[in-house]
Enzyme design. Sequence first.
Site, PDB file in Angstrom:
ATOM      1  N   THR A  73      37.109 -43.105  62.582  1.00  9.74           N
ATOM      2  CA  THR A  73      36.912 -44.296  61.748  1.00  9.74           C
ATOM      3  C   THR A  73      36.741 -45.526  62.628  1.00  9.74           C
ATOM      4  O   THR A  73      35.863 -46.357  62.400  1.00  9.74           O
ATOM      5  CB  THR A  73      38.118 -44.466  60.796  1.00  9.74           C
ATOM      6  N   ASN A 152      30.631 -33.355  56.376  1.00 11.31           N
ATOM      7  CA  ASN A 152      31.976 -32.775  56.347  1.00 11.31           C
ATOM      8  C   ASN A 152      32.238 -31.899  55.133  1.00 11.31           C
ATOM      9  O   ASN A 152      33.026 -30.971  55.187  1.00 11.31           O
ATOM     10  CB  ASN A 152      33.023 -33.893  56.414  1.00 11.31           C
ATOM     11  N   GLN A 180      31.989 -33.991  62.842  1.00 14.68           N
ATOM     12  CA  GLN A 180      32.068 -32.599  62.376  1.00 14.68           C
ATOM     13  C   GLN A 180      31.213 -31.640  63.193  1.00 14.68           C
ATOM     14  O   GLN A 180      31.342 -30.427  63.040  1.00 14.68           O
ATOM     15  CB  GLN A 180      31.650 -32.515  60.899  1.00 14.68           C
ATOM     16  N   HIS A 202      40.751 -34.779  66.450  1.00  8.81           N
ATOM     17  CA  HIS A 202      41.498 -33.801  65.644  1.00  8.81           C
ATOM     18  C   HIS A 202      40.611 -32.823  64.887  1.00  8.81           C
ATOM     19  O   HIS A 202      41.120 -31.924  64.206  1.00  8.81           O
ATOM     20  CB  HIS A 202      42.500 -34.497  64.709  1.00  8.81           C
ATOM     21  N   THR A 238      46.425 -50.927  76.164  1.00  7.56           N
ATOM     22  CA  THR A 238      46.814 -49.894  77.132  1.00  7.56           C
ATOM     23  C   THR A 238      46.429 -48.519  76.584  1.00  7.56           C
ATOM     24  O   THR A 238      46.714 -48.199  75.433  1.00  7.56           O
ATOM     25  CB  THR A 238      48.338 -49.969  77.405  1.00  7.56           C
ATOM     26  N   CYS A 326      40.806 -35.308  41.817  1.00  8.85           N
ATOM     27  CA  CYS A 326      41.346 -35.125  40.475  1.00  8.85           C
ATOM     28  C   CYS A 326      42.305 -36.261  40.149  1.00  8.85           C
ATOM     29  O   CYS A 326      43.299 -36.456  40.829  1.00  8.85           O
ATOM     30  CB  CYS A 326      42.083 -33.798  40.435  1.00  8.85           C
TER      31      CYS A 326
HETATM   32  N1  PLP Z   1      33.522 -38.875  59.918  1.00 11.54           N
HETATM   33  C1  PLP Z   1      33.510 -37.624  59.448  1.00 11.54           C
HETATM   34  C2  PLP Z   1      32.207 -36.913  59.298  1.00 11.54           C
HETATM   35  C3  PLP Z   1      34.695 -36.985  59.097  1.00 11.54           C
HETATM   36  O1  PLP Z   1      34.673 -35.743  58.608  1.00 11.54           O
HETATM   37  C4  PLP Z   1      35.913 -37.690  59.236  1.00 11.54           C
HETATM   38  C5  PLP Z   1      37.190 -37.062  58.822  1.00 11.54           C
HETATM   39  O2  PLP Z   1      37.247 -36.261  57.926  1.00 11.54           O
HETATM   40  C6  PLP Z   1      35.870 -38.998  59.735  1.00 11.54           C
HETATM   41  C7  PLP Z   1      34.660 -39.557  60.078  1.00 11.54           C
HETATM   42  C8  PLP Z   1      37.112 -39.828  59.887  1.00 11.54           C
HETATM   43  O3  PLP Z   1      37.971 -39.298  60.821  1.00 11.54           O
HETATM   44  P1  PLP Z   1      39.389 -40.021  61.102  1.00 11.54           P
HETATM   45  O4  PLP Z   1      40.107 -40.017  59.795  1.00 11.54           O
HETATM   46  O5  PLP Z   1      40.028 -39.177  62.124  1.00 11.54           O
HETATM   47  O6  PLP Z   1      39.115 -41.385  61.540  1.00 11.54           O
END
Ligand code: PLP
Length: 379
Positions: A73, A152, A180, A202, A238, A326
């Site tokens: 993000t 995603n 992704q 992650h 840092t 939902c």
């Molecule tokens: N962009 C894509 C395509 C993602 O799938 C995701 C997370 O699902 C993100 C950005 C955002 O990742 P983060 O929440 O680690 O910033």
Amino acid sequence: MKKPIYLDYNATTPIDPEVAKEMISIIQNHYGNPSSSYEMGRYSKNAIEKARKQIADLIHAKPEEIIFTSCATESNNLAIQGIAYKNQVKGKHIITSSIEHPAVIEVCKFLEQQGFIITYVPVDAIGRVNPKDVEEAIRLDTILITIMHANNEVGTIQPISEIAAIAKKNSILFHTDASQSVGKIETNVEKLGVDLLTLAGHKLYAPKGIAALYIKEGVQLQKLMYGASQENRIRPGTENLIHVVALGKACEIAMRDFDKNVNTMLATKERLVSGLMEAFGEKVKVNGDPAFCLPNTLSIAFDDVEAHTLTSSFCNDLNIATGSACHAKSVEISSVLKAMRIDFKTASETVRISTGKQTTFDEIDAAIEIISNKYRELL
Ligand code: PLP
């Protein structure tokens, strides 16, 4: 309690044991500030530069073109806002797609409030952007195109190199969110021809809270935070040494084990699809097109059963995602499926199953049984 089978690797991945080992070594032994000039600081600085190279090698960039951020993000914000502010005297028009993650869409919406104009190009029924639509959307004041490498939710892979070539021909900067795709399909910044690329730790068996942004040599952007001179004076603060080292190691492993991992992700996904097809035939429907899909991602609708009802019926045994949100009394279908013009009923019956490098055939066979039993019960 038995751990549920995990088939939601697009949401996040577990930390690779080799990555964890490197992290533990840093936690236990190395806490020097990378900006300190004595030995402990130099060790940390060298560890960061090693990680930068490991990331650069994976995506065929130069180490100095990589900067570390806290998450995808943040990388997307820095890329999109950074380019927008730096180039606003040239123009205020940005092109993106209608199937981006909120980490791009919401940045674009924010920029709209700041006076920028955003064009959201549509996608076809399998979720692909047509490069021609991007070309037609270009205006004299277009300063940036940002389109994700792979989606995603559905896993659709975009024709990035074609779009990047159009951007280049028109002297427009091009950013792709590759959160992704890295580690799942070839993600080579030279071949793709992109100016900026986001990658996320992650999603790649590194921990949450670390990501990177590739900024092609010579590309200038406006920084979003002010402070000391870390990360090429673009992203102060840092450095998060433990997580930086983890991301570097994860990228090294992703490169080393690429073929093996892709084979595992694809073989397990294919076994899952054929198992479900065999059991339910036309009652199940795959969204997207396998020819343009990530090897690990399956977006699939189960006819006549709402996705949340199905996934929550087995959430103690199997963890997968739904393609819709939902709320108390209503179902809000995913904007990605909406953009693909998937009908409301199918979209509300869609689940996302994503395999990982650790997924086994035994897990898949068990998942097929769990899903089949509950689906039959709910039908
Ligand atoms: N962009 C894509 C395509 C993602 O799938 C995701 C997370 O699902 C993100 C950005 C955002 O990742 P983060 O929440 O680690 O910033």
